[in-house]
Design a protein around this motif. Structure first.
Motif, PDB file in Angstrom:
ATOM      1  N   TYR A 227       0.814  -1.213   0.000  1.00  0.00           N
ATOM      2  CA  TYR A 227       0.000   0.000   0.000  1.00  0.00           C
ATOM      3  C   TYR A 227       0.843   1.257   0.000  1.00  0.00           C
ATOM      4  O   TYR A 227       0.456   2.258  -0.606  1.00  0.00           O
ATOM      5  CB  TYR A 227      -1.013  -0.022   1.161  1.00  0.00           C
ATOM      6  N   ILE A 230       1.754   1.793  -3.537  1.00  0.00           N
ATOM      7  CA  ILE A 230       0.611   2.313  -4.292  1.00  0.00           C
ATOM      8  C   ILE A 230       0.470   3.822  -4.059  1.00  0.00           C
ATOM      9  O   ILE A 230       0.269   4.591  -5.002  1.00  0.00           O
ATOM     10  CB  ILE A 230      -0.683   1.554  -3.904  1.00  0.00           C
ATOM     11  N   SER A 234       0.933   6.624  -6.948  1.00  0.00           N
ATOM     12  CA  SER A 234      -0.189   7.531  -7.200  1.00  0.00           C
ATOM     13  C   SER A 234       0.273   8.977  -7.094  1.00  0.00           C
ATOM     14  O   SER A 234      -0.090   9.821  -7.932  1.00  0.00           O
ATOM     15  CB  SER A 234      -1.319   7.285  -6.195  1.00  0.00           C
ATOM     16  N   LYS A 257      -5.531   6.707  -7.289  1.00  0.00           N
ATOM     17  CA  LYS A 257      -5.088   5.686  -6.329  1.00  0.00           C
ATOM     18  C   LYS A 257      -5.809   4.351  -6.563  1.00  0.00           C
ATOM     19  O   LYS A 257      -5.211   3.277  -6.495  1.00  0.00           O
ATOM     20  CB  LYS A 257      -5.339   6.176  -4.903  1.00  0.00           C
ATOM     21  N   VAL A 260      -4.339   2.760  -9.651  1.00  0.00           N
ATOM     22  CA  VAL A 260      -3.026   2.167  -9.390  1.00  0.00           C
ATOM     23  C   VAL A 260      -3.192   0.870  -8.588  1.00  0.00           C
ATOM     24  O   VAL A 260      -2.509  -0.126  -8.844  1.00  0.00           O
ATOM     25  CB  VAL A 260      -2.107   3.172  -8.646  1.00  0.00           C
ATOM     26  N   THR A 261      -4.131   0.873  -7.641  1.00  0.00           N
ATOM     27  CA  THR A 261      -4.384  -0.348  -6.865  1.00  0.00           C
ATOM     28  C   THR A 261      -4.797  -1.480  -7.799  1.00  0.00           C
ATOM     29  O   THR A 261      -4.247  -2.590  -7.738  1.00  0.00           O
ATOM     30  CB  THR A 261      -5.501  -0.113  -5.819  1.00  0.00           C
ATOM     31  N   SER A 264      -1.994  -2.745  -9.748  1.00  0.00           N
ATOM     32  CA  SER A 264      -0.982  -3.475  -8.981  1.00  0.00           C
ATOM     33  C   SER A 264      -1.365  -4.919  -8.754  1.00  0.00           C
ATOM     34  O   SER A 264      -0.515  -5.768  -8.589  1.00  0.00           O
ATOM     35  CB  SER A 264      -0.779  -2.865  -7.592  1.00  0.00           C
ATOM     36  N   ILE A 315       6.364  -1.528  -8.623  1.00  0.00           N
ATOM     37  CA  ILE A 315       5.519  -2.618  -8.149  1.00  0.00           C
ATOM     38  C   ILE A 315       5.959  -3.916  -8.801  1.00  0.00           C
ATOM     39  O   ILE A 315       5.781  -4.117  -9.983  1.00  0.00           O
ATOM     40  CB  ILE A 315       4.034  -2.330  -8.433  1.00  0.00           C
TER      41      ILE A 315
END
Ligand code: HEC
Length: 316
Positions: A227, A230, A234, A257, A260-261, A264, A315
């Motif tokens: 996290y 992330i 972001s 965000k 991006v989550t 990922s 990531i």
């Protein structure tokens, strides 16, 4: 005129009155008793349900123990086991087996191996009583007991102890066999059966094991790292003012965000087509605008390269 008959009639009538009166009173008394008993019972009901039903025997709180987690075991290939030597009972092996038994088995099988441990009380079938040699599922022969400890009889409540070393399993068996005379002899056939099933004479691989608590912490730690990555990525996208890729990304995404989550956790970086497909299927759930507003083929290429680059950098 009152004759004898009348007298008798009167007496009968009086008796009836008395009897009726008596019964009347009788009913009143009965009803009174019911009311009084019922009342006092109702009064006690609450206390009854709260207190009296809690059994006086409270089983030990196993969650309070801190040292019951699995030990760290480094995965190894164990040395070959010389079964012929290992199965010969010695006081030392029996005593080691007893220590293991007390650490792992008494909860169900009881301190004397009679199948009467506290934790086993609720099990059906009950844990095996090792002082009785009939009615076993796998059997009391060495090879059968070894199989039980290696594989468990999980459907019947007996766990597998495959985390122990072969020597430890054998010591446990030697201890159990010392409880009463009459266990079948461990002959060459028994030894060959075990070796054929588990090739102990060749050595075998023991998997890694870490305590459950440590595994939990590791997962939490990894999630935290994930996290924070992330967040970082972001922020990079949000704060980038010049890079064309970042600008297109923000045109595509209404919640950087979240996008991006999503990026990922799923695979999309195989090629540009996979990326376009990933963004366009259920875009809103991934933080992308439903319209994907007028992105040209060239812009898709730019934003794809930009995103892949970020993914490769941050990531893994
Ligand atoms: C959670 C409770 C529990 C624990 C802990 C446990 N057992 Fe058992 N065990 C059982 C139950 C239940 C059975 C009966 C299974 C059956 O009848 O098929 C059993 C059966 C057995 C049997 C006989 C299998 C057969 O052929 O009938 C052996 C041998 C055995 N356990 C050894 C052990 C040893 C050694 C340990 C400790 C390392 C251990 N058990 C720990 C519950 C337990």
């Amino acid at each position: 005129m009152i004759g004898q008959n009348d007298n008798i009639n009167l007496e009968v009538k009086d008796k009836k009155k008395v009897i009726l009166g008596f019964y009347g009173l009788f009913y009143v008394v009965i009803i009174l008793i019911i009311v009084v008993v019922g009342y006092s019972y109702l009064g006690k009901l609450e206390a009854f349900s709260r207190g009296d039903l809690i059994p006086t025997v409270i089983s030990a709180d196993t969650t309070a123990k801190t040292n019951t987690d699995l030990p760290i075991v480094k995965g190894t290939t164990t040395a070959p086991v010389d079964l012929v030597k290992e199965v010969v009972s010695t006081p030392d092996k029996v005593s080691k087996g007893k220590t293991l038994f007390e650490a792992n088995c008494v909860g169900c099988h009881g301190t004397e191996g009679k199948g009467d441990g506290v934790a086993g009380k609720t099990l059906n079938p009950p844990p095996r009583n090792f002082t009785a040699l009939t009615g076993w599922t796998n059997g009391p022969a060495f090879s059968s007991m070894y199989k039980t400890l290696q594989e468990g009889i999980t459907a019947r409540g007996m766990a597998s102890y495959n985390n122990l070393l072969p020597e430890e399993r054998i010591n446990l068996i030697l201890y159990i066999r010392s409880l009463v005379p009459g266990y079948p002899a461990i002959d060459q056939k028994e030894i060959s059966a075990v070796d054929a099933a588990y090739s102990l004479s060749k050595g075998f691989k023991l998997p890694n094991q870490i305590p459950v608590k440590m595994a939990e912490e590791k997962i939490l730690e990894e999630t935290k790292i994930m996290y924070s990555k992330i967040e970082n990525v972001s922020d990079i996208i949000i704060n980038e003012k010049n890079d064309k890729g970042a600008i297109i990304f923000k045109k595509l995404s209404f919640d950087v965000k979240r996008s991006v989550t999503a990026l990922s956790f799923y695979a999309w970086n195989e090629n540009e087509a996979a990326f376009v497909k990933f963004v366009s299927v259920n875009p809103v759930s991934k933080g992308f605008n439903a319209s994907l507003g007028g992105i040209t083929q060239e812009e898709w290429s730019i934003v794809y390269k930009y995103t892949v680059n970020l993914k490769n950098m941050f990531i893994k």
